[in-house]
Write a protein that holds these residues in place. Sequence first.
Motif, mmCIF file in Angstrom:
data_model
loop_
_atom_site.group_PDB
_atom_site.id
_atom_site.type_symbol
_atom_site.label_atom_id
_atom_site.label_comp_id
_atom_site.label_asym_id
_atom_site.label_seq_id
_atom_site.Cartn_x
_atom_site.Cartn_y
_atom_site.Cartn_z
ATOM 1 N N GLN A 1 -69.639 -101.487 17.740
ATOM 2 C CA GLN A 1 -68.486 -100.619 17.501
ATOM 3 C C GLN A 1 -67.928 -100.880 16.110
ATOM 4 O O GLN A 1 -68.350 -101.796 15.412
ATOM 5 C CB GLN A 1 -67.395 -100.885 18.544
ATOM 6 N N ARG B 1 -70.992 -101.237 13.615
ATOM 7 C CA ARG B 1 -71.847 -100.083 13.917
ATOM 8 C C ARG B 1 -72.080 -99.236 12.671
ATOM 9 O O ARG B 1 -73.223 -98.853 12.365
ATOM 10 C CB ARG B 1 -71.200 -99.246 15.014
ATOM 11 N N ARG C 1 -74.012 -100.864 25.632
ATOM 12 C CA ARG C 1 -73.544 -100.413 24.315
ATOM 13 C C ARG C 1 -74.502 -100.851 23.224
ATOM 14 O O ARG C 1 -74.731 -100.120 22.249
ATOM 15 C CB ARG C 1 -72.140 -100.963 24.052
ATOM 16 N N THR D 1 -60.259 -99.146 13.713
ATOM 17 C CA THR D 1 -61.094 -99.927 14.613
ATOM 18 C C THR D 1 -60.349 -100.175 15.917
ATOM 19 O O THR D 1 -59.127 -100.026 16.000
ATOM 20 C CB THR D 1 -61.473 -101.282 13.998
ATOM 21 N N ARG D 2 -61.090 -100.587 16.914
ATOM 22 C CA ARG D 2 -60.496 -100.848 18.221
ATOM 23 C C ARG D 2 -59.411 -101.920 18.152
ATOM 24 O O ARG D 2 -58.349 -101.786 18.768
ATOM 25 C CB ARG D 2 -61.596 -101.268 19.197
#
Length: 289
Positions: free
Chosen positions: A32, A36, A58, A221-222
């Motif tokens: 992620q 990523r 994932r 971002t998360r």
Amino acid sequence: MDTRPVKAQAPETRPGRESACGRTVLVTGATQGMGRHLALDLARRGATLLLHGRDRGRLDEVAAEVGAAGSGAAVRTYLADLADLDRVRALAARVREREPRLDALVNNAVVGGGTAPLRREVSRQGHELRFAVNYLAPCLLNRELWPLLAASAPARVVNVVSIGQAPVDFDDVMVERDYEGLEAYCRSELALIMATFDLAARTTDSGVTVNALHPAHLMDTRGVREYGLTLAVPVEEGVRPAVRLITDPALAGVTGRYFDRFTDTAAHEQAYDPRARARLGALTRELLA
């Protein structure tokens, strides 16, 4: 060794379309966010990608995406939870066993401030979680993969860090008092910068460069979203400085630096305190023994 930036140490160039053909790059936290996007960019440049993640589903999805984006270069996956140092060692052992070379290691995986920042979390070994994942895990990977990096020289290590840095409190390294997730995160980030400087100083003749990079401020971002911070830039803004440190020929031989995006600049003042670095190094060797 004083690693404050000096003029002409590294040109502030932007990355062009430097090829990564023939290079094998390991990216941690590749499922992620910046990991990523960085993998996708490097695949388009022809790199062989070693992708790390802790969720098999994932990881396989991202591997397929990266493989489709590339120009025929290989993509291989490595599953490990970096909150468990035994699994970090096992990850490094698998890479050493399976990979003939390693041209770049990007320590990108990170635990941010968290959605419940007042709840203190610990790793499998009982260390404060952010110190374990953001600091101890990359230090251990750097150590365990160093023989492969050195055998592949010239090679590069990029430790992804943050402009958010707070001094390590050696009376409370594991933040057992007055815990707050973002503070713990900022301490772990400065610790990794300190370790970057020390590793570079010990390995100047190895052919492997070691640098720390703050890729961009408040990327989408998360981790940034979960903590509730205001997003400032897309993830792609952080990819470009990272690619530069991995591929730019102008940075060959530049080591032991802290970059804020494209600029070789100064980190928090504790990073230049030899006594603090020595204390952190001794503690790290003890925890990773």
